[in-house]
Design an enzyme around this catalytic site. Structure first.
Site, mmCIF file in Angstrom:
data_model
loop_
_atom_site.group_PDB
_atom_site.id
_atom_site.type_symbol
_atom_site.label_atom_id
_atom_site.label_comp_id
_atom_site.label_asym_id
_atom_site.label_seq_id
_atom_site.Cartn_x
_atom_site.Cartn_y
_atom_site.Cartn_z
ATOM 1 N N ALA A 122 2.000 6.245 11.070
ATOM 2 C CA ALA A 122 2.234 5.902 12.469
ATOM 3 C C ALA A 122 2.510 7.155 13.293
ATOM 4 C CB ALA A 122 3.433 4.952 12.583
ATOM 5 N N GLU B 208 -4.910 0.415 2.855
ATOM 6 C CA GLU B 208 -5.466 -0.787 3.480
ATOM 7 C C GLU B 208 -5.357 -0.621 4.979
ATOM 8 O OE1 GLU B 208 -2.702 -3.177 1.630
ATOM 9 O OE2 GLU B 208 -3.894 -3.461 -0.175
ATOM 10 N N ASN C 95 -8.852 -2.191 13.394
ATOM 11 C CA ASN C 95 -8.154 -0.963 13.794
ATOM 12 C C ASN C 95 -9.124 0.226 13.822
ATOM 13 O OD1 ASN C 95 -6.397 1.165 14.205
ATOM 14 N ND2 ASN C 95 -4.870 0.457 12.721
ATOM 15 N N TYR D 11 -9.603 7.742 8.954
ATOM 16 C CA TYR D 11 -9.752 7.747 7.497
ATOM 17 C C TYR D 11 -11.166 8.180 7.073
ATOM 18 C CZ TYR D 11 -5.330 5.197 7.670
ATOM 19 O OH TYR D 11 -4.032 4.830 7.918
HETATM 20 C C1 LIG Z 1 -4.154 5.616 13.852
HETATM 21 C C2 LIG Z 1 -3.117 6.665 14.324
HETATM 22 C C3 LIG Z 1 -2.135 6.924 13.203
HETATM 23 C C4 LIG Z 1 -3.867 7.959 14.694
HETATM 24 O O1 LIG Z 1 -2.885 8.925 15.064
HETATM 25 P P1 LIG Z 1 -3.260 10.251 15.905
HETATM 26 O O2 LIG Z 1 -2.181 11.253 15.685
HETATM 27 O O3 LIG Z 1 -3.593 9.873 17.279
HETATM 28 O O4 LIG Z 1 -4.598 10.731 15.163
HETATM 29 P P2 LIG Z 1 -5.170 12.234 15.166
HETATM 30 O O5 LIG Z 1 -4.933 12.867 16.493
HETATM 31 O O6 LIG Z 1 -4.708 12.944 13.953
HETATM 32 O O7 LIG Z 1 -6.728 11.915 15.055
HETATM 33 C C5 LIG Z 1 -7.532 12.393 13.995
HETATM 34 C C6 LIG Z 1 -8.907 11.759 14.119
HETATM 35 O O8 LIG Z 1 -8.833 10.340 13.981
HETATM 36 C C7 LIG Z 1 -9.790 9.708 14.853
HETATM 37 N N1 LIG Z 1 -9.092 8.963 15.901
HETATM 38 C C8 LIG Z 1 -7.758 8.933 16.131
HETATM 39 N N2 LIG Z 1 -7.483 8.107 17.173
HETATM 40 C C9 LIG Z 1 -8.673 7.618 17.598
HETATM 41 C C10 LIG Z 1 -9.058 6.720 18.636
HETATM 42 N N3 LIG Z 1 -8.148 6.147 19.472
HETATM 43 N N4 LIG Z 1 -10.371 6.426 18.783
HETATM 44 C C11 LIG Z 1 -11.315 6.962 17.971
HETATM 45 N N5 LIG Z 1 -11.012 7.845 16.973
HETATM 46 C C12 LIG Z 1 -9.712 8.156 16.790
HETATM 47 C C13 LIG Z 1 -10.589 10.836 15.462
HETATM 48 O O9 LIG Z 1 -11.678 11.127 14.597
HETATM 49 C C14 LIG Z 1 -9.563 11.967 15.458
HETATM 50 O O10 LIG Z 1 -10.129 13.241 15.507
HETATM 51 P P3 LIG Z 1 -10.411 13.925 16.964
HETATM 52 O O11 LIG Z 1 -9.189 13.718 17.813
HETATM 53 O O12 LIG Z 1 -10.655 15.358 16.595
HETATM 54 O O13 LIG Z 1 -11.604 13.186 17.508
HETATM 55 C C15 LIG Z 1 -2.368 6.165 15.608
HETATM 56 O O14 LIG Z 1 -3.309 5.722 16.539
HETATM 57 C C16 LIG Z 1 -1.368 5.056 15.335
HETATM 58 O O15 LIG Z 1 -0.198 5.308 15.047
HETATM 59 N N6 LIG Z 1 -1.818 3.809 15.470
HETATM 60 C C17 LIG Z 1 -0.940 2.646 15.243
HETATM 61 C C18 LIG Z 1 -0.513 2.535 13.815
HETATM 62 C C19 LIG Z 1 -1.700 2.438 12.889
HETATM 63 O O16 LIG Z 1 -2.710 1.823 13.194
HETATM 64 N N7 LIG Z 1 -1.557 3.059 11.705
HETATM 65 C C20 LIG Z 1 -2.542 3.013 10.666
HETATM 66 C C21 LIG Z 1 -2.306 1.784 9.865
HETATM 67 S S1 LIG Z 1 -3.361 1.736 8.449
#
Ligand SMILES: CC(C)(COP(=O)(O)OP(=O)(O)OC[C@H]1O[C@@H](n2cnc3c(N)ncnc32)[C@H](O)[C@@H]1OP(=O)(O)O)[C@@H](O)C(=O)NCCC(=O)NCCS
Length: 139
Positions: free
Chosen positions: A59, A92, A97, A104
Site C-alpha cells: 500500500a 493475489e 485493480n 506487478y
Molecule cells: C498499487 C499501488 C501500490 C501502486 O503504488 P505507487 O507507489 O503509486 O506505484 P509506483 O509509483 O511504484 O508505480 C510503479 C509502476 O506501476 C504502474 N502503475 C502504478 N500506478 C499506476 C496507475 N494508477 N495506472 C497505471 N499504472 C500504474 C506503472 O507501471 C508504474 O510505473 P511508472 O510510474 O514508471 O509508469 C498503489 O496504487 C496503492 O496503494 N493502491 C491501493 C492498494 C493496492 O491496490 N495495493 C495492491 C494490492 S495487491
C-alpha cells in the site's frame, strides 16, 4: 514504522480488499518468516515459508503515488525474501485493480491462476483474484 503507522497508510490506501487494523498488521509482523519493506509513505508486507514467499499486502498513500514507492518496496521485499531462501514470490491481486496489475507485470510477475469470486467489492459484488508469481534469482 510502527504497526499504527502502517495501519494509517493502509486505511488511506486500501479499497478492495479493505484496510487492516494495527492489531492485524502486528499479528503478521510477529509471525515466523515475516518480511517488511517500507518507504516514506508506503509498505510491503510478506512472509517466507520454506522456499516460497508471499506478498500479503502492498500500500502507498494516495497523495504519494506514481513516485516509485511501491516499486521500491517490492524490490526490497524481493531482496529480503531471497535472503531468507525463497525461490518464488506469489501474490493475489483483484482483477479490477489495474494500477497494481500494471505494477506487478512491470516488476516481472506472470499470471499463475485465478481464484474466482475471491474478493468483495464496495457494493458487495464478487471480484476474482489473479494469482501472480515471479522467480527470485539467488541473492
Ligand atoms: C498499487 C499501488 C501500490 C501502486 O503504488 P505507487 O507507489 O503509486 O506505484 P509506483 O509509483 O511504484 O508505480 C510503479 C509502476 O506501476 C504502474 N502503475 C502504478 N500506478 C499506476 C496507475 N494508477 N495506472 C497505471 N499504472 C500504474 C506503472 O507501471 C508504474 O510505473 P511508472 O510510474 O514508471 O509508469 C498503489 O496504487 C496503492 O496503494 N493502491 C491501493 C492498494 C493496492 O491496490 N495495493 C495492491 C494490492 S495487491
Amino acid at each position: 514504522m510502527t504497526a499504527d503507522e502502517l495501519a494509517a497508510i493502509h486505511a488511506r490506501a486500501m479499497v478492495v480488499p479493505p484496510a487492516w487494523s494495527a492489531v492485524t498488521i502486528e499479528g503478521f509482523l510477529d509471525a515466523p518468516g515475516a518480511i517488511l519493506a517500507t518507504t516514506e509513505a508506503g509498505f510491503a508486507l510478506g512472509r517466507v515459508a520454506a522456499d516460497e514467499a508471499e506478498l500479503l499486502t502492498l500500500a502507498v498513500s494516495p497523495d504519494a503515488r506514481r513516485q516509485g514507492q511501491a516499486r521500491r518496496c517490492l524490490e526490497e521485499l524481493e531482496r529480503m525474501a531471497r535472503e531468507k531462501g525463497a525461490l518464488r514470490l506469489f501474490l493475489e491481486v483483484a482483477a479490477t485493480n489495474d494500477p497494481a496489475r500494471a505494477l506487478y507485470v512491470g516488476a516481472g510477475f506472470g499470471e499463475a491462476g485465478v481464484r474466482k469470486r475471491y474478493y468483495r467489492g464496495t457494493a458487495g459484488e464478487a471480484i476474482d483474484a489473479i494469482v501472480m508469481s515471479k522467480t527470485l534469482l539467488p541473492a
